[in-house]
Design an enzyme around this catalytic site. Structure first.
Site, short mmCIF file in Angstrom:
data_model
loop_
_atom_site.label_atom_id
_atom_site.label_comp_id
_atom_site.label_asym_id
_atom_site.label_seq_id
_atom_site.Cartn_x
_atom_site.Cartn_y
_atom_site.Cartn_z
N ASP A 10 64.36 70.68 27.93
CA ASP A 10 65.07 71.91 28.28
C ASP A 10 65.14 72.80 27.04
O ASP A 10 65.44 72.32 25.95
CB ASP A 10 66.47 71.56 28.78
CG ASP A 10 67.17 72.71 29.48
OD1 ASP A 10 67.27 73.80 28.88
OD2 ASP A 10 67.64 72.51 30.60
N ILE A 11 64.86 74.10 27.20
CA ILE A 11 64.88 75.01 26.04
C ILE A 11 66.30 75.37 25.61
O ILE A 11 66.50 75.93 24.54
CB ILE A 11 64.06 76.30 26.27
CG1 ILE A 11 64.62 77.11 27.45
CG2 ILE A 11 62.60 75.97 26.49
CD1 ILE A 11 64.04 78.50 27.56
N ASN A 63 71.45 70.20 40.45
CA ASN A 63 72.18 71.26 41.12
C ASN A 63 71.34 71.75 42.29
O ASN A 63 70.17 72.10 42.11
CB ASN A 63 72.46 72.42 40.16
CG ASN A 63 73.19 71.96 38.91
OD1 ASN A 63 74.01 71.05 38.96
ND2 ASN A 63 72.89 72.57 37.79
N GLN A 103 72.51 75.99 40.68
CA GLN A 103 71.05 75.97 40.56
C GLN A 103 70.56 77.36 40.16
O GLN A 103 70.78 78.34 40.86
CB GLN A 103 70.39 75.54 41.88
CG GLN A 103 68.89 75.39 41.77
CD GLN A 103 68.25 74.88 43.06
OE1 GLN A 103 68.87 74.82 44.11
NE2 GLN A 103 66.99 74.52 42.97
N HIS A 116 64.79 70.11 40.44
CA HIS A 116 64.68 69.53 39.11
C HIS A 116 65.92 68.72 38.79
O HIS A 116 67.02 69.02 39.23
CB HIS A 116 64.44 70.61 38.04
CG HIS A 116 65.51 71.65 37.94
ND1 HIS A 116 65.66 72.67 38.86
CD2 HIS A 116 66.49 71.83 37.01
CE1 HIS A 116 66.68 73.44 38.49
NE2 HIS A 116 67.20 72.94 37.38
N PHE A 117 65.70 67.68 38.02
CA PHE A 117 66.76 66.78 37.60
C PHE A 117 66.95 66.92 36.10
O PHE A 117 65.98 66.96 35.35
CB PHE A 117 66.40 65.32 37.92
CG PHE A 117 66.34 65.04 39.39
CD1 PHE A 117 67.42 64.46 40.03
CD2 PHE A 117 65.21 65.34 40.12
CE1 PHE A 117 67.36 64.18 41.39
CE2 PHE A 117 65.15 65.07 41.48
CZ PHE A 117 66.22 64.49 42.11
N HIS A 118 68.20 66.96 35.67
CA HIS A 118 68.54 67.01 34.25
C HIS A 118 68.80 65.59 33.75
O HIS A 118 69.53 64.83 34.38
CB HIS A 118 69.83 67.82 34.04
CG HIS A 118 69.69 69.26 34.39
ND1 HIS A 118 69.45 70.23 33.45
CD2 HIS A 118 69.76 69.90 35.59
CE1 HIS A 118 69.38 71.41 34.05
NE2 HIS A 118 69.57 71.23 35.36
#
Length: 138
Positions: A31-32, A87, A94, A100-102
């Site tokens: 993640d940026i 989310n 979201q 997508h999963f964190h």
């Protein structure tokens, strides 16, 4: 692929990313704007907006990737824990409409707190809602 989706563009190589996993139908990158260093995103390569849109076979593939990437993130960062989060829909936070999963590495005392918990008004209210959910499941 969705031409307007930032994650589809990352997967397609149109936008640079720090790729950490690319197998089968799943892709993962850092993640940026990480919550903690090593915060990764695991995404299906095909465009599906939410968890509810993911085909079951792809969901199983994503689960395998979550385990592999999650363990690697913990090892590489020295984390003692890991949050896995997703989310779904804007009201849940979201921001990118590509499932997508964190994976967020955690360290004791890192200061990250989760959501506030609440109580039901009564056990009866809780049971009534449980029944409504069971009915919705069918």
């Amino acid at each position: 692929m969705n031409q307007d989706c930032i994650f589809c563009k990352i997967i397609g190589g149109q936008i640079p990313a720090a790729k950490i996993y690319d197998r089968g139908g799943v892709y993962a990158f850092l993640d940026i704007a990480p919550v903690n260093k090593g915060h990764a995103l695991v995404v299906p390569k095909s465009h599906h907006e939410t968890l509810f849109d993911l085909p079951e076979d792809l969901g199983r593939e994503v689960l395998v990737a979550l385990k592999v990437v999650g363990q690697a993130v913990m090892t590489a960062t020295g984390a003692s824990g890991l949050n896995v989060g997703m989310n779904n829909f804007e009201s849940a936070g979201q921001l990118v409409h590509h499932a997508h999963f964190h994976l967020i590495p955690r360290h004791a005392g890192d200061g990250l707190t989760l959501w506030t918990q609440h109580a039901y008004e009564s056990v009866e209210d809780m049971q009534k809602l449980a029944q409504a959910i069971r009915s919705a499941i069918g």
